[in-house]
Design a protein around this motif. Sequence first.
Motif, short mmCIF file in Angstrom:
data_model
loop_
_atom_site.label_atom_id
_atom_site.label_comp_id
_atom_site.label_asym_id
_atom_site.label_seq_id
_atom_site.Cartn_x
_atom_site.Cartn_y
_atom_site.Cartn_z
N ALA A 1 0.85 -1.18 0.00
CA ALA A 1 0.00 0.00 0.00
C ALA A 1 0.89 1.24 0.00
CB ALA A 1 -0.91 -0.01 1.23
N GLN A 2 0.33 2.35 -0.41
CA GLN A 2 1.08 3.60 -0.52
C GLN A 2 2.38 3.39 -1.28
OE1 GLN A 2 1.31 5.73 3.23
NE2 GLN A 2 -0.72 5.02 3.82
N ASP A 3 2.25 2.65 -2.36
CA ASP A 3 3.38 2.24 -3.20
C ASP A 3 4.04 3.46 -3.84
OD1 ASP A 3 4.44 1.44 -5.99
OD2 ASP A 3 4.23 -0.48 -4.96
N LEU A 4 5.35 3.51 -3.77
CA LEU A 4 6.12 4.63 -4.33
C LEU A 4 5.87 4.79 -5.83
CD1 LEU A 4 8.30 6.78 -3.84
CD2 LEU A 4 10.01 5.00 -4.21
N ASP A 5 5.69 3.68 -6.54
CA ASP A 5 5.55 3.73 -7.99
C ASP A 5 4.21 4.26 -8.48
OD1 ASP A 5 8.08 2.79 -8.41
OD2 ASP A 5 7.48 0.74 -8.80
N CYS A 6 3.12 3.94 -7.78
CA CYS A 6 1.85 4.24 -8.43
C CYS A 6 0.73 4.74 -7.53
CB CYS A 6 1.35 3.01 -9.20
SG CYS A 6 0.86 1.68 -8.10
N SER A 7 0.88 4.70 -6.23
CA SER A 7 -0.20 5.11 -5.34
C SER A 7 -0.64 6.55 -5.66
CB SER A 7 0.27 5.02 -3.89
OG SER A 7 -0.78 5.31 -3.01
N GLY A 8 -1.92 6.70 -5.89
CA GLY A 8 -2.46 8.02 -6.20
C GLY A 8 -2.56 8.35 -7.68
N LEU A 9 -2.04 7.48 -8.54
CA LEU A 9 -2.16 7.72 -9.98
C LEU A 9 -3.62 7.54 -10.42
CD1 LEU A 9 0.89 5.80 -11.53
CD2 LEU A 9 0.63 8.26 -11.23
N PRO A 10 -4.02 8.20 -11.48
CA PRO A 10 -5.37 7.97 -11.99
C PRO A 10 -5.49 6.55 -12.56
CG PRO A 10 -4.16 9.45 -13.44
CD PRO A 10 -3.29 9.20 -12.25
N PRO A 11 -6.65 5.93 -12.41
CA PRO A 11 -6.83 4.57 -12.94
C PRO A 11 -6.67 4.52 -14.46
CG PRO A 11 -8.63 5.17 -11.47
CD PRO A 11 -7.82 6.40 -11.70
N THR A 12 -5.90 3.54 -14.92
CA THR A 12 -5.69 3.33 -16.36
C THR A 12 -6.07 1.91 -16.77
OG1 THR A 12 -3.40 2.65 -16.00
CG2 THR A 12 -3.80 5.00 -16.45
N ASN A 13 -6.59 1.13 -15.82
CA ASN A 13 -6.98 -0.27 -16.06
C ASN A 13 -5.79 -1.14 -16.47
OD1 ASN A 13 -9.70 0.13 -15.38
ND2 ASN A 13 -10.08 0.98 -17.42
N GLU A 14 -4.61 -0.84 -15.94
CA GLU A 14 -3.45 -1.67 -16.21
C GLU A 14 -2.60 -1.78 -14.95
OE1 GLU A 14 -1.03 0.14 -19.25
OE2 GLU A 14 -1.40 2.11 -18.46
N VAL A 15 -1.78 -2.81 -14.90
CA VAL A 15 -0.80 -2.92 -13.82
C VAL A 15 0.50 -2.32 -14.34
CG1 VAL A 15 -1.89 -4.89 -12.71
CG2 VAL A 15 -0.20 -5.30 -14.47
N VAL A 16 1.16 -1.53 -13.50
CA VAL A 16 2.33 -0.78 -13.98
C VAL A 16 3.60 -0.99 -13.16
CG1 VAL A 16 0.86 1.03 -14.98
CG2 VAL A 16 1.75 1.31 -12.65
N CYS A 17 3.55 -1.83 -12.16
CA CYS A 17 4.67 -1.94 -11.22
C CYS A 17 5.67 -3.02 -11.61
CB CYS A 17 4.14 -2.14 -9.81
SG CYS A 17 3.14 -0.75 -9.23
N ASN A 18 6.17 -2.97 -12.83
CA ASN A 18 7.15 -3.95 -13.30
C ASN A 18 8.46 -3.87 -12.50
OD1 ASN A 18 5.77 -2.72 -16.12
ND2 ASN A 18 5.54 -4.90 -15.71
N TYR A 19 8.89 -2.68 -12.18
CA TYR A 19 10.10 -2.51 -11.38
C TYR A 19 9.92 -3.19 -10.03
CZ TYR A 19 14.07 -0.24 -9.10
OH TYR A 19 15.23 0.00 -8.43
N ASP A 20 8.76 -2.99 -9.41
CA ASP A 20 8.48 -3.61 -8.11
C ASP A 20 8.47 -5.13 -8.21
OD1 ASP A 20 8.22 -1.06 -7.13
OD2 ASP A 20 6.06 -1.17 -6.80
N GLU A 21 7.98 -5.67 -9.32
CA GLU A 21 8.01 -7.13 -9.51
C GLU A 21 9.44 -7.64 -9.40
OE1 GLU A 21 4.21 -7.70 -12.55
OE2 GLU A 21 6.21 -7.40 -13.38
N GLY A 22 10.34 -6.98 -10.09
CA GLY A 22 11.75 -7.37 -10.04
C GLY A 22 12.36 -7.12 -8.67
N PHE A 23 12.03 -6.00 -8.06
CA PHE A 23 12.55 -5.64 -6.74
C PHE A 23 12.19 -6.70 -5.71
CE2 PHE A 23 12.22 -3.11 -2.75
CZ PHE A 23 13.53 -2.64 -2.67
N LEU A 24 10.93 -7.09 -5.69
CA LEU A 24 10.47 -8.11 -4.75
C LEU A 24 11.12 -9.46 -5.05
CD1 LEU A 24 6.74 -7.05 -4.60
CD2 LEU A 24 8.41 -6.87 -2.73
N ALA A 25 11.23 -9.81 -6.33
CA ALA A 25 11.88 -11.07 -6.71
C ALA A 25 13.34 -11.09 -6.26
CB ALA A 25 11.78 -11.29 -8.22
N GLY A 26 14.03 -9.98 -6.39
CA GLY A 26 15.42 -9.89 -5.96
C GLY A 26 15.57 -10.07 -4.46
#
Length: 146
Positions: free
Chosen positions: A88-113
Motif C-alpha cells: 500500500a502507498q506504493d512509491l511507484d503508483c499510489s495516487g495515480l489515476p486509474p488506467t486499467n493496467e498494472v504498472v509496477c514492473n520494477y516492483d516485480e523485479g525488486f520483490l523477486a530480488g
Amino acid sequence: MPVVVYRLLEYTMNHILTEEFGTERANELFRKSGFLAGQEFAKNLLDLTLPLEQFVAQLQKILRDLKIGILRIEEIQDNADQIILTVAQDLDCSGLPPTNEVVCNYDEGFLAGILETYMKKRYLVREIDCWASGARVCRFRCKAQE
C-alpha cells in the motif's frame, strides 16, 4: 526526495524504453533493474539470517521507513513457494489515476530480488492488482521457480 521526482525519472525512462524497444522489452528491462536493486537492497539493508517471520517484520519496517510502501503478507503456502503480498502507498503508483493496467514492473523485479536473496531460490513475481488498475493496493503473486 519528493515522490514526483522519483516518478518523473521512472516514467520518463519507461516511456523512452517503450518507444525504443516496445512495451514487453521495456517491462522486462524494468523487472531486471528492479531485480538487481532488490538483491542489493537485501544484501546491504536486511539481516538475511533472521527467521522468516522476523525477516518479514524487518522488511516491512524498512520499506515503511524509507517510504517505499507498506508491505503486508496475505498468504504464504507450501514452505513459501507461493506468497501473495500487498504494498500500500506504493512509491511507484499510489495516487495515480486509474488506467486499467498494472504498472509496477520494477516492483516485480525488486520483490523477486529480495525474495531470491533471502530464500535462496528464484521467484517469479507478477502484479495481479494495482492502484493504476483501480485497486487500492498493489498485490503481487510470488511463485518459487524450479
